[in-house]
Design a protein around this motif. Sequence first.
Motif: not given
Length: 672
Positions: A511-519, A585-603
């Motif tokens: 999950w992550w949060q934008s200005a007006d919603s939780l995704v 059984r569940s696992e929860v990950i909070r995703k920090i929204v940042s377009a400039g943190y990492l790049k993966v290749s190839p994908n």
Amino acid sequence: MNVEPHRRDDYNNSPRPPVLLFLNQAFNLRMTRFLIIIIVACSTAVLRAGPPDWPCSRHSMFPMNDVPTHVRDSSLLLYDVNHYGISLEVNDTSTFISGYTDILATALGQMEELVFELSSSYQVDSVFQDGERLESFTHLADLVRITPRVPPVIGEKFTVRVYYHGEGGQNGFFAGISNRTDLAWGQRVTYTLSEPFLSLDWFVCKQVLPDKADSADVFLTVGDSLMAGSNGILAGVDSLPGGKLRYHWKTRYPVAYYLLSLAVSRYREYSFYADSEFLPDSLLIQNYIYDDPQYLEQNRDGIDATAALIDLYSRLFVPYPFFREKYGHCLAPIGGGMEHQTMTTLNGFSFTLVAHELTHQWFGDNVTCASWQDIWIHEGFASYGEYLALEALVSPEAAREWMGRAHEMALTEPEGSVYIPEEDAGDEYRIFSAALSYKKGAALLHMIRYELGNDSLFFRTLSEFQLRYADSVATGRDFMEVLNEISGSDFGWFFDQWYFGQGFPEFLFTWWQSADSLVVEIIQSGSSPGTPFFRTGLDLELQFESGGDTLVRIRCDSPLMTIRIPMEIPVAKLVPDPGNWVLQRSEVIRKIVSAGYLKVSPNPFGEELNIRFLAGAGDREIILSDLNGRILERHFSSSGSYTLHTGELVQGLYFLKVNEGKETYTTRVVRQ
């Protein structure tokens, strides 16, 4: 000490025989109601007496071809048991017993021989049919085979009496009759525990679940320092020569073979009456406890709680099913308890144990499973009875904690089903699996309650199930049909995945949060490949950074979902199913929204996956996992880039997670 064999070679020399109930209506496979005539054997004559206190049966014969029937011999299906009369001499120092069993039965098919079950550890002394001694019988492989002089014809009633003696049981927890010492109190007890297949360890019987006897009399002869407990009403205690007492217990309710019982020890009686607006009269609560004043002093509150539980379950289900007789307890050093009809055998009076065994009087005794494959009808419901008792009489928090512990145990079995597979239906340890039959079975009912979202419908379903199958047997499918009818919905999908299916759902929430919603991205898989997906509702608790929280209910209808929740308040934490409604059984990950943190290749990637961190060097944990959350690769790096060698991975979707300090960054990657 051993008691000398109590052999009887002729009816004329018998002690006062048990009442035999003969039915004067024409044979009826459905056995709705009967007018009963009591017949008592006296000398060589058979005399007719008046009717008993009340009609003995509301029992409807369950069609045996409706369920898999596990029987020792097919000849057992050729007659219907109407009445058991058991007369035994018992002591508190061994499992040696001697006496006889009378069986009144009705022929259902052509019978060239009469077949009954009795452990081969006993010696059969003599056999009678309709009062006449028979010489032609065998006793091998736990079966007594009798050649009748004149075979009963279809619809004809007949009686068989078998005299026997010997020492039985004592073969572990699943022993039909045991003699043990309660080390905490120094009390020797002889007691029975016949479920599922060991009534033959102490009386002559037919061990077929759909065939409930309409009534039973149990005569127990013991030393005058002992007391003997059993089913139904204590009709009398006779003094006999030689310092003996004979206890006569009688029940006029239909009873499954394994629910008959005895318990013999140096008891004292502590009894009282329970009042409830849901019962027509006060109900006797009759308890045989150890003859030690300290025992009652320490356990009185636990015993007395039975009254409140009787009232609770009579309100939630239907009035206590055996209200014309009693409810009670016999103490024994047993591993927990056993719900013998109207007289539970147990090792103590903890609140949840008393609640569990009492719930069985409705689910297990009044309505019995038609096959051991449907043991959920007993153990799942009785376990949920513990939850209901805590919820109503202790606190909702105590109930939630109980359900949390139940989930923990159920989650230890990722492959099993609540329904017992055909190949396991003879395995006592599989039938009575604590994780599957008890805890997952209780969780299943809790999830039905959650899916309905309406307690009135839920408890109406339980009540209707009790009314419809009272004094008889039922299956899990029968319960589903009642549920469908009461709710107006089709729960076939639910039973396919939770009752017949295996395992439980495993969730990965990102999950992550934008200005007006939780995704929230949701990936679900099954713990067992046998049931890869579970359709279910689920509550998500959103905890706010400013304090407080809110609850959002979602519907999981697909293994891959993305939901967007309007939310402007900053969320600090997402908690799935905080009320322990759904087994998962569940696992929860909070995703920090940042377009400039990492790049993966190839994908999509192949033999290698290259990761470049745009912020440069730093201490990081790099984790690659599959859709089930199973970690496949874990590495630590302080470099600005890292390469994962992925040649051994199969094609599919994976998650790449990077932990740096208190922050977590997650992205999806695909192996092509």
